[in-house]
Write a protein that holds these residues in place. Structure first.
Motif, PDB file in Angstrom:
ATOM      1  N   SER A  44       3.982   9.083  -4.041  1.00  0.00           N
ATOM      2  CA  SER A  44       2.568   8.766  -3.151  1.00  0.00           C
ATOM      3  C   SER A  44       3.325   7.947  -2.124  1.00  0.00           C
ATOM      4  O   SER A  44       3.409   6.775  -2.211  1.00  0.00           O
ATOM      5  N   LEU A  45       1.784   7.633  -0.742  1.00  0.00           N
ATOM      6  CA  LEU A  45       1.842   6.315  -0.263  1.00  0.00           C
ATOM      7  C   LEU A  45       1.694   5.771  -0.387  1.00  0.00           C
ATOM      8  O   LEU A  45       1.632   4.229  -0.338  1.00  0.00           O
ATOM      9  N   ARG A  46       0.553   5.960  -1.379  1.00  0.00           N
ATOM     10  CA  ARG A  46      -0.286   4.903  -1.675  1.00  0.00           C
ATOM     11  C   ARG A  46       0.456   3.739  -2.373  1.00  0.00           C
ATOM     12  O   ARG A  46       1.014   2.440  -2.588  1.00  0.00           O
ATOM     13  N   LEU A  47       1.593   4.618  -3.449  1.00  0.00           N
ATOM     14  CA  LEU A  47       2.137   3.693  -4.629  1.00  0.00           C
ATOM     15  C   LEU A  47       3.631   3.510  -3.649  1.00  0.00           C
ATOM     16  O   LEU A  47       3.981   2.369  -3.861  1.00  0.00           O
ATOM     17  N   ALA A  48       4.327   4.170  -2.490  1.00  0.00           N
ATOM     18  CA  ALA A  48       4.978   2.577  -1.431  1.00  0.00           C
ATOM     19  C   ALA A  48       4.799   1.931  -0.944  1.00  0.00           C
ATOM     20  O   ALA A  48       5.201   0.914  -0.883  1.00  0.00           O
ATOM     21  N   TYR A  49       3.079   1.680  -0.432  1.00  0.00           N
ATOM     22  CA  TYR A  49       2.885   1.044   0.272  1.00  0.00           C
ATOM     23  C   TYR A  49       3.138  -0.705  -1.494  1.00  0.00           C
ATOM     24  O   TYR A  49       2.961  -1.413  -0.985  1.00  0.00           O
ATOM     25  N   LYS A  50       2.011  -0.100  -2.384  1.00  0.00           N
ATOM     26  CA  LYS A  50       1.893  -1.226  -3.930  1.00  0.00           C
ATOM     27  C   LYS A  50       3.313  -1.334  -3.757  1.00  0.00           C
ATOM     28  O   LYS A  50       3.880  -2.868  -4.215  1.00  0.00           O
ATOM     29  N   ALA A  51       4.513  -0.648  -3.844  1.00  0.00           N
ATOM     30  CA  ALA A  51       6.404  -1.516  -4.227  1.00  0.00           C
ATOM     31  C   ALA A  51       6.708  -2.442  -3.194  1.00  0.00           C
ATOM     32  O   ALA A  51       7.336  -3.243  -2.941  1.00  0.00           O
ATOM     33  N   PHE A  52       6.031  -1.965  -1.416  1.00  0.00           N
ATOM     34  CA  PHE A  52       5.873  -2.616  -0.543  1.00  0.00           C
ATOM     35  C   PHE A  52       5.731  -4.448  -1.223  1.00  0.00           C
ATOM     36  O   PHE A  52       6.233  -5.261  -0.208  1.00  0.00           O
ATOM     37  N   ALA A  53       4.194  -3.929  -0.737  1.00  0.00           N
ATOM     38  CA  ALA A  53       3.480  -5.005  -0.850  1.00  0.00           C
ATOM     39  C   ALA A  53       4.132  -5.882  -1.994  1.00  0.00           C
ATOM     40  O   ALA A  53       4.578  -7.912  -2.017  1.00  0.00           O
ATOM     41  N   ALA A  54       4.401  -5.372  -3.546  1.00  0.00           N
ATOM     42  CA  ALA A  54       5.228  -6.210  -4.483  1.00  0.00           C
ATOM     43  C   ALA A  54       6.521  -6.719  -3.869  1.00  0.00           C
ATOM     44  O   ALA A  54       6.240  -7.957  -4.715  1.00  0.00           O
ATOM     45  N   GLY A  55       7.134  -6.846  -3.118  1.00  0.00           N
ATOM     46  CA  GLY A  55       8.435  -7.611  -2.892  1.00  0.00           C
ATOM     47  C   GLY A  55       8.288  -8.470  -1.975  1.00  0.00           C
ATOM     48  O   GLY A  55       9.196  -9.132  -1.218  1.00  0.00           O
ATOM     49  N   ASN A  56       7.255  -9.114  -1.598  1.00  0.00           N
ATOM     50  CA  ASN A  56       6.331  -9.978  -1.244  1.00  0.00           C
ATOM     51  C   ASN A  56       7.615 -10.325   0.118  1.00  0.00           C
ATOM     52  O   ASN A  56       7.510 -11.238   0.414  1.00  0.00           O
ATOM     53  N   PRO A  57       6.800  -9.135   1.152  1.00  0.00           N
ATOM     54  CA  PRO A  57       7.101  -9.699   2.483  1.00  0.00           C
ATOM     55  C   PRO A  57       6.347 -10.461   3.273  1.00  0.00           C
ATOM     56  O   PRO A  57       5.545 -10.949   2.752  1.00  0.00           O
ATOM     57  N   PRO A  58       7.061 -11.306   4.126  1.00  0.00           N
ATOM     58  CA  PRO A  58       6.712 -12.548   4.833  1.00  0.00           C
ATOM     59  C   PRO A  58       5.547 -12.104   5.420  1.00  0.00           C
ATOM     60  O   PRO A  58       5.073 -10.321   5.643  1.00  0.00           O
ATOM     61  N   LEU A  59       4.189 -12.586   5.524  1.00  0.00           N
ATOM     62  CA  LEU A  59       3.321 -12.245   5.783  1.00  0.00           C
ATOM     63  C   LEU A  59       2.101 -11.203   6.842  1.00  0.00           C
ATOM     64  O   LEU A  59       1.835 -10.172   7.301  1.00  0.00           O
ATOM     65  N   PRO A  60       3.241 -11.614   7.696  1.00  0.00           N
ATOM     66  CA  PRO A  60       2.984 -10.832   9.079  1.00  0.00           C
ATOM     67  C   PRO A  60       3.063  -9.097   9.015  1.00  0.00           C
ATOM     68  O   PRO A  60       2.351  -8.702   9.484  1.00  0.00           O
TER      69      PRO A  60
END
Length: 158
Positions: A44-60
């Motif tokens: 799902s898009l929600r889980l894709a976003y959670k996975a993206f955020a879990a990787g600790n990308p740069p704040l910007p």
């Protein structure tokens, strides 16, 4: 000589389902084991976003993603409500939402069916590594896949 596949959440499992679809009988015979590491989950898009955020990308980058994910639908809803053809636009939004939900459900069913029914004649071991505390791949989803694989292998060694 055989091959053991170690799959990671969801891209690894998606790649695995495509490999299963393309494998001929000789390659399937070489598979001796599969390790499902925190996968598969529902897509799902929600889980894709959670996975993206879990990787600790740069704040910007994370801020930009949040802004786009939140502002685009909000702007569209505001424009629909301000329009003179308000009910028509709301109807279109509902139809699109229903289509997206149906499409997501259909893709998940196809994806999980491929995993449950993969015929690997020489595969002697399948290992499912997962936790009830995993926020991306819920344990009940993995339990369903495990049950399907167990049934498909007639209670083979796991």
């Amino acid at each position: 000589v055989g091959v053991v596949f170690h799959l990671f959440p969801n891209n690894g499992t998606l790649l695995w389902t495509e490999l299963l679809r393309m494998m001929d009988a000789g390659v399937r015979e070489a598979v001796r084991g599969v390790v499902y590491d925190s996968c598969p989950g529902y897509l799902s898009l929600r889980l894709a976003y959670k996975a993206f955020a879990a990787g600790n990308p740069p704040l910007p980058i994370l801020t930009l993603v949040r802004l786009v994910v939140c502002s685009v639908p909000a702007t569209m809803m505001w424009a629909m409500l301000k329009s003179k053809r308000r009910l028509w636009w709301i109807g279109i939004a509902l139809v699109i939402g229903c289509f997206l939900q149906y499409s997501q459900s259909r893709n998940n069913n196809k994806y999980h069916f491929a995993l449950c029914n993969a015929h690997l004649p020489q595969c002697k071991a399948e290992l499912f590594l997962y936790s009830e505390n995993d926020v991306l791949c819920r344990s009940n989803v993995i339990d369903e896949i495990f049950g399907g694989r167990l049934a498909a292998t007639s209670g083979g060694v796991h």
